[in-house]
Write an enzyme that holds these catalytic residues in place. Structure first.
Site, PDB file in Angstrom:
ATOM      1  N   ASP A   1      -6.401  -5.280   2.513  1.00 53.24           N
ATOM      2  CA  ASP A   1      -6.918  -6.230   3.502  1.00 53.24           C
ATOM      3  C   ASP A   1      -5.889  -7.225   3.985  1.00 53.24           C
ATOM      4  O   ASP A   1      -6.199  -8.062   4.838  1.00 53.24           O
ATOM      5  CB  ASP A   1      -8.118  -6.994   2.931  1.00 53.24           C
ATOM      6  CG  ASP A   1      -7.681  -8.118   2.001  1.00 53.24           C
ATOM      7  OD1 ASP A   1      -6.717  -7.909   1.243  1.00 53.24           O
ATOM      8  OD2 ASP A   1      -8.292  -9.193   2.045  1.00 53.24           O
TER       9      ASP A   1
ATOM     10  N   ASP B   1      -6.065  -2.089  -3.378  1.00 55.66           N
ATOM     11  CA  ASP B   1      -5.416  -3.374  -3.582  1.00 55.66           C
ATOM     12  C   ASP B   1      -6.383  -4.257  -4.369  1.00 55.66           C
ATOM     13  O   ASP B   1      -7.600  -4.108  -4.267  1.00 55.66           O
ATOM     14  CB  ASP B   1      -5.087  -4.007  -2.232  1.00 55.66           C
ATOM     15  CG  ASP B   1      -4.503  -5.399  -2.375  1.00 55.66           C
ATOM     16  OD1 ASP B   1      -3.545  -5.564  -3.145  1.00 55.66           O
ATOM     17  OD2 ASP B   1      -5.027  -6.319  -1.727  1.00 55.66           O
TER      18      ASP B   1
ATOM     19  N   ASP C   1      -0.316  -5.373   2.837  1.00 52.39           N
ATOM     20  CA  ASP C   1      -0.824  -4.013   2.626  1.00 52.39           C
ATOM     21  C   ASP C   1      -0.513  -3.093   3.807  1.00 52.39           C
ATOM     22  O   ASP C   1      -0.673  -1.881   3.685  1.00 52.39           O
ATOM     23  CB  ASP C   1      -2.343  -4.039   2.413  1.00 52.39           C
ATOM     24  CG  ASP C   1      -2.746  -4.825   1.179  1.00 52.39           C
ATOM     25  OD1 ASP C   1      -2.019  -4.739   0.180  1.00 52.39           O
ATOM     26  OD2 ASP C   1      -3.763  -5.540   1.235  1.00 52.39           O
TER      27      ASP C   1
END
Length: 755
Positions: A648, A430, A652
Site C-alpha cells: 500500500d 507487506d 512497495d
C-alpha cells in the site's frame, strides 16, 4: 516519446472477422503502437504516439465501418450508437417476420404428416413467394451484402459472406426454377421461404445478441448513473443554491443533507455523518466521517448534515478513475482470446471450401443430379458455421467478470491480469498497512540521560517530537502525535539539516535555545538520531545497553527505535500497529487454497515474527529495505513461483511492478495504486480472496464458452453436410449459439463468492 490512448465506439461489425479487419486498418495508421478491438462491446482501444483521433476514425470508415471518438471528459456522454443499432435490428426483424410468416406457412406442405393442413393455392404461386421474399433478401437483408463487400474488399471473409452466399443461393435457385418451370416450380419445391426465414431468424438472433451484450456492460452503466446532476453550493451569504455539477469548481463549499448522494469528491469541513460507500468498496457497513475525512462522489450520506470542500472533479474524481479502469480492462484483449482469433482468421475460408465440397459430394455421389438436396446441405453448412459465438466467448466473460469485480470494490486494470490471477502460487504481503492497519500508536518512550548535563528529559521529548513531525512515515507520525510537550519547552528546540534515512530512521541537528531577561542564547549544535539498529551501527553508536529492552519490546510485536544524542544512546521509543480485522481469517483461507504466503517487511525480525504469529504466518522476510523488496519478489519468481505482491505504500511500488500480479490496497498511496495491476478499494484482505475467486470463475466461464463454441461448429458442420439439418433450422441454431454464449457469460454478474 509520449503516447496517447484513444477509444473509438464502433458500429457495423457482424463477427470477429470484422474486428480483425478494423484492427488491421488501425494498425496501418502512422504512430499507432497497439490496437485492441473488442467485438462484444464494439470498442477499439488504440495507443498512438500521434494525436491523430481524426485519422483513426477515417481509417475505420475507409475499412467500411463506422466509428466515433469516445470523449470521457465530456460533461454529457454521447448517446450509445449500439442502442440505436439494437432498435434498428428489432424493426428489421419485425418487417422480415411479417413478410416471412406466409412463406413459413407454406413449409407445411413439405412434410407428409402435415398433408391435411390447408395451404391456399395463391400462396404457393412462385411469383407471390418471390414478391414476399425479395424485400427480405435485398432490402432488409442488405446489411449482409454490404458486410460481405466490406470484408472481401479488405481481403477477409466474415459471417456476412456465409449468410449472403447461403441465402443468395437459395433465393436465386428459386428464381431460376420460377423462370424455367413457371407454376410447376411450386410442386418441385422452392426455397424462397428458406432464404427469407433464414434472414429473419438471423436478425432475431442478432437482436437477442445485442441485448445480451448490452447487459454485459451493465456495471459501467451503473457507475455512470451514480454521478449526481446537481449539488447544493454555498453562496457568499452562507445559504446554499442548487447548482449543476458542471458549474462546480475545486474549492467550492457544498452542503450535503441526510439521504443525498455525495455530488463530488470532497473533504468534510463541518459536521459528522456515516456514508454508504458500497458503490466504491463493496462494503455494506457505512463508514463514519468527521472533519478532515474524504467523501467520494456517488456514495450516499446516511445520517448527518455536513459541509464539505470540493477537492476533485470530472476525470480526476475517484468515480471517473474507477470507470476508466473498468473500461480499460473490458476493452483489452486477454491472452486466451488469441487462440479464438487464430481460429476465426481461417474459419470462414475453411467453411467455404467445406460447403463447396458438400455441394459436389451430394450432386455427384450421394444424390446424383439432385440439385435440391445438394443445395439444402450446402446452405445449411454455410449458415450454421458462423463463428460469432467464438468471437464472443472471451470478451463477454471479461466484461461481465470485471464489471462484477468492480461492484465488489476490486478493480482489474487489464484483462490479462483477470486471466492470470487465479494461477498465482505465492502471495507476498507487506506488513504495515496491509496485514496491519497502518495506523500505529506510541506505546513506550523511555529516556536515560546519564552523563548529559545540558539536556533535560522534557527537552529531549520536545526534540524527538520536532524531528518526527518532519517525517511522513506512519511510525514517525505516531510518535509525533503520541508525545505531549508544553509550548514553552517546544520553543526551546530548533532543528536544522533534517535527513530521512530510508528504511533506517531520521536525524537532524538540534539547538537548544536558553532564554534569559536579555536575549535568547542558542547552544552549540547537537546531533539527534532516531532509528533502528542498522542506523546506529552505520554511525558506530554502541547499543548493547539497550539491546535487552529492545528485544523485549519487539517480542511484544512492537517496533522499537533507538534515540541517540551526539552518538550516545539516551532512550528508546516504541510503537505498535494493530493487525487488520479479518487478516488472520484471510491468510488462513489463502493457505487453505494451497498458496504460499510470505510476509515482506522492512521491520526487524522479532517484531515481524510477532505479527506473523498473530495471523498464522510462518514464512517471514524481515529487515528488507524498500529498494530490495523488488529483488525479493524476483527471487521467488526465479524459484518458479507465480507471485502476487500486496502492498500500500510508495516503497512497495517497485515490488508491485516486479510481481506477476501487483495488488494495491485501496487505502494506499496513489503511486502504489498506479503501479499495481489490481486495486482493492476496501482495506480488507478478504478482498484478495475475492479477486482470486473472480479470476478463477471468469477463466472457467471463458473456457466453457470456448468449448461450446468449438463444439457447436465441430458438430454442427458435419450434421448440416450430411443433410440432417434443414437450412432454416441451421439459421435458428446459429442465432441461438451466440445468445447462449453471452447468456452464460452474464451468469458472472450474479456471482456469489464462497470466500
Amino acid at each position: 516519446m509520449a503516447t496517447q490512448t484513444f477509444q473509438l465506439q464502433l458500429s457495423g461489425m457482424s463477427c470477429a472477422g470484422c474486428a480483425r479487419s478494423i484492427e488491421r486498418a488501425l494498425q496501418a495508421v502512422p504512430g499507432v503502437t497497439s490496437v485492441n478491438v473488442n467485438f462484444a462491446n464494439e470498442v477499439a482501444a488504440v495507443t498512438s504516439t500521434n494525436n491523430n483521433a481524426d485519422g483513426l476514425v477515417a481509417a475505420v470508415q475507409q475499412a467500411g465501418y463506422d466509428a466515433a471518438l469516445i470523449d470521457h471528459q465530456s460533461a454529457t456522454p454521447a448517446a450509445d450508437p449500439r442502442q440505436r443499432a439494437q432498435r434498428q435490428q428489432w424493426y428489421k426483424f419485425v418487417a422480415a417476420a411479417l413478410l416471412s410468416a406466409p412463406l413459413l406457412y407454406t413449409m407445411v406442405g413439405h412434410f407428409s404428416f402435415t398433408a391435411g393442413i390447408y395451404v391456399p393455392a395463391w400462396l404457393m404461386n412462385p411469383w407471390v413467394q418471390m414478391a414476399l421474399a425479395t424485400p427480405v433478401q435485398f432490402i432488409i437483408g442488405w446489411q449482409f451484402y454490404k458486410g460481405s463487400y466490406t470484408a472481401l474488399r479488405a481481403g477477409a471473409a466474415n459471417m456476412d459472406v456465409l449468410v449472403a452466399l447461403g441465402t443468395s443461393a437459395a433465393y436465386f435457385y428459386s428464381v431460376y426454377l420460377a423462370l424455367t418451370e413457371g407454376a410447376m416450380a411450386a410442386h418441385q419445391g422452392l426455397y424462397f421461404e428458406t432464404s427469407a426465414v433464414l434472414i429473419t431468424l438471423i436478425l432475431l438472433g442478432k437482436w437477442f445478441e445485442a441485448r445480451a451484450k448490452g447487459q454485459s456492460s451493465a456495471a459501467i452503466k451503473q457507475l455512470l448513473q451514480l454521478q449526481p446532476k446537481h449539488a447544493l453550493r454555498q453562496q457568499a451569504d452562507g445559504s446554499a443554491k442548487l447548482t449543476p455539477i458542471a458549474e462546480l469548481v475545486v474549492g467550492d463549499i457544498i452542503h450535503i443533507k441526510p439521504g443525498q448522494q455525495i455530488p463530488a469528491d470532497s473533504e468534510v469541513i463541518e459536521g459528522t455523518t456515516s456514508v454508504d460507500e458500497a458503490m466504491l468498496t463493496g462494503e455494506s457497513v457505512p463508514a463514519d466521517k468527521q472533519p478532515g475525512d474524504t467523501l467520494v462522489a456517488g456514495s450516499i450520506n446516511k445520517q448527518g448534515f455536513v459541509k464539505a470542500k470540493v477537492s476533485k472533479l470530472g476525470k480526476d474524481s475517484a468515480l471517473a478513475q474507477i470507470i476508466t479502469i473498468v473500461e480499460q480492462a473490458q476493452n483489452s484483449k486477454a491472452p486466451i482470446q488469441r487462440l479464438a482469433d487464430k481460429v476465426s482468421a481461417i474459419f470462414v475460408p475453411v467453411v467455404l471450401v467445406i460447403a463447396l465440397m458438400t455441394f459436389l459430394v451430394w450432386l455427384l455421389w450421394l444424390a446424383p443430379g439432385d440439385y435440391r438436396s445438394a443445395l439444402e446441405a450446402t446452405v445449411a453448412v454455410l449458415v450454421i458455421a458462423c463463428p460469432c459465438a467464438l468471437g464472443l466467448a472471451t470478451p463477454t466473460s471479461i466484461m461481465a467478470g470485471s464489471g462484477r469485480a468492480a461492484q465488489m470494490g476490486i478493480l482489474f486494470k487489464q484483462s490479462d491480469v483477470l486471466e492470470i490471477t487465479h494461477s498465482v502460487t505465492t502471495v507476498v504481503l507487506d506488513k504495515t498497512g496491509t496485514i496491519t492497519a497502518g495506523t500505529p500508536t506510541l506505546t513506550d518512550l523511555e529516556i536515560d540521560l546519564k552523563g548529559i548535563q545540558e539536556l533535560t528529559p522534557e527537552q529531549l521529548r520536545a526534540a524527538v517530537q520536532a524531528l518526527e513531525v518532519q517525517s511522513e512515515h506512519p511510525l514517525a507520525q505516531a510518535i509525533a502525535t503520541g508525545i505531549e510537550v508544553d509550548s514553552s519547552t517546544a520553543k526551546m528546540v530548533q532543528l536544522t539539516d533534517f535527513t530521512a534515512h530510508t528504511g533506517r530512521g531520521v536525524s537532524a541537528q538540534v539547538q537548544l535555545v536558553h532564554t534569559d531577561t536579555d536575549a535568547e542564547q542558542p547552544s552549540t549544535s547537537h546531533h539527534l538520531q532516531i532509528g533502528n539498529l542498522r542506523l546506529m551501527r552505520e554511525h558506530n553508536i554502541e547499543s548493547d545497553a539497550w539491546s535487552a529492552r529492545q528485544q523485549e519490546l519487539e517480542e511484544q510485536g512492537k517496533t522499537a527505535m533507538l534515540i541517540s544524542w551526539d552518538k550516545q544512546l539516551v532512550g528508546i521509543v516504541a510503537v505498535a500497529d494493530t493487525v487488520r480485522e479479518h487478516a488472520a481469517e484471510a491468510i488462513a483461507a489463502l493457505q487453505q487454497r494451497g498458496l504460499k504466503v510470505v510476509m515482506l517487511t522492512g521491520d526487524n525480525q522479532r517484531t515481524a515474527a510477532a505479527i506473523a504469529a498473530q495471523v498464522g504466518m510462518t514464512e517471514v522476510r524481515a529487515n528488507v529495505l524498500p529498494e530490495h523488496k523488488a529483488a525479493a519478489v524476483a527471487e521467488l519468481q526465479q524459484q518458479g513461483d507465480i507471485v502476487a505482491m500486496v502492498g500500500d505504500g510508495i516503497n512497495d511500488a517497485p515490488a508491485l511492478a516486479t510481481a506477476n500480479v501487483g495488488i494495491a490496497m485501496g487505502t494506499g498511496t496513489d503511486v502504489a495504486l498506479e503501479t499495481a495491476d489490481i486495486a482493492l478499494m476496501r482495506a480488507d484482505l478478504r478482498s484478495l480472496l475475492h479477486a482470486l475467486e473472480i479470476s478463477e470463475k471468469t477463466v472457467k466461464n471463458i473456457r466453457q464458452n470456448l468449448f461450446w463454441a468449438f463444439a457447436y461448429n465441430t458438430l454442427g458442420i458435419p450434421i448440416a453436410a450430411s443433410g440432417l439439418l434443414a437450412p432454416w433450422l441451421a439459421g435458428g441454431a446459429m442465432a441461438l449459439s451466440s445468445v447462449s454464449v453471452v447468456l452464460n457469460a452474464l451468469r458472472l454478474q450474479k456471482l456469489r463468492l464462497n470466500s
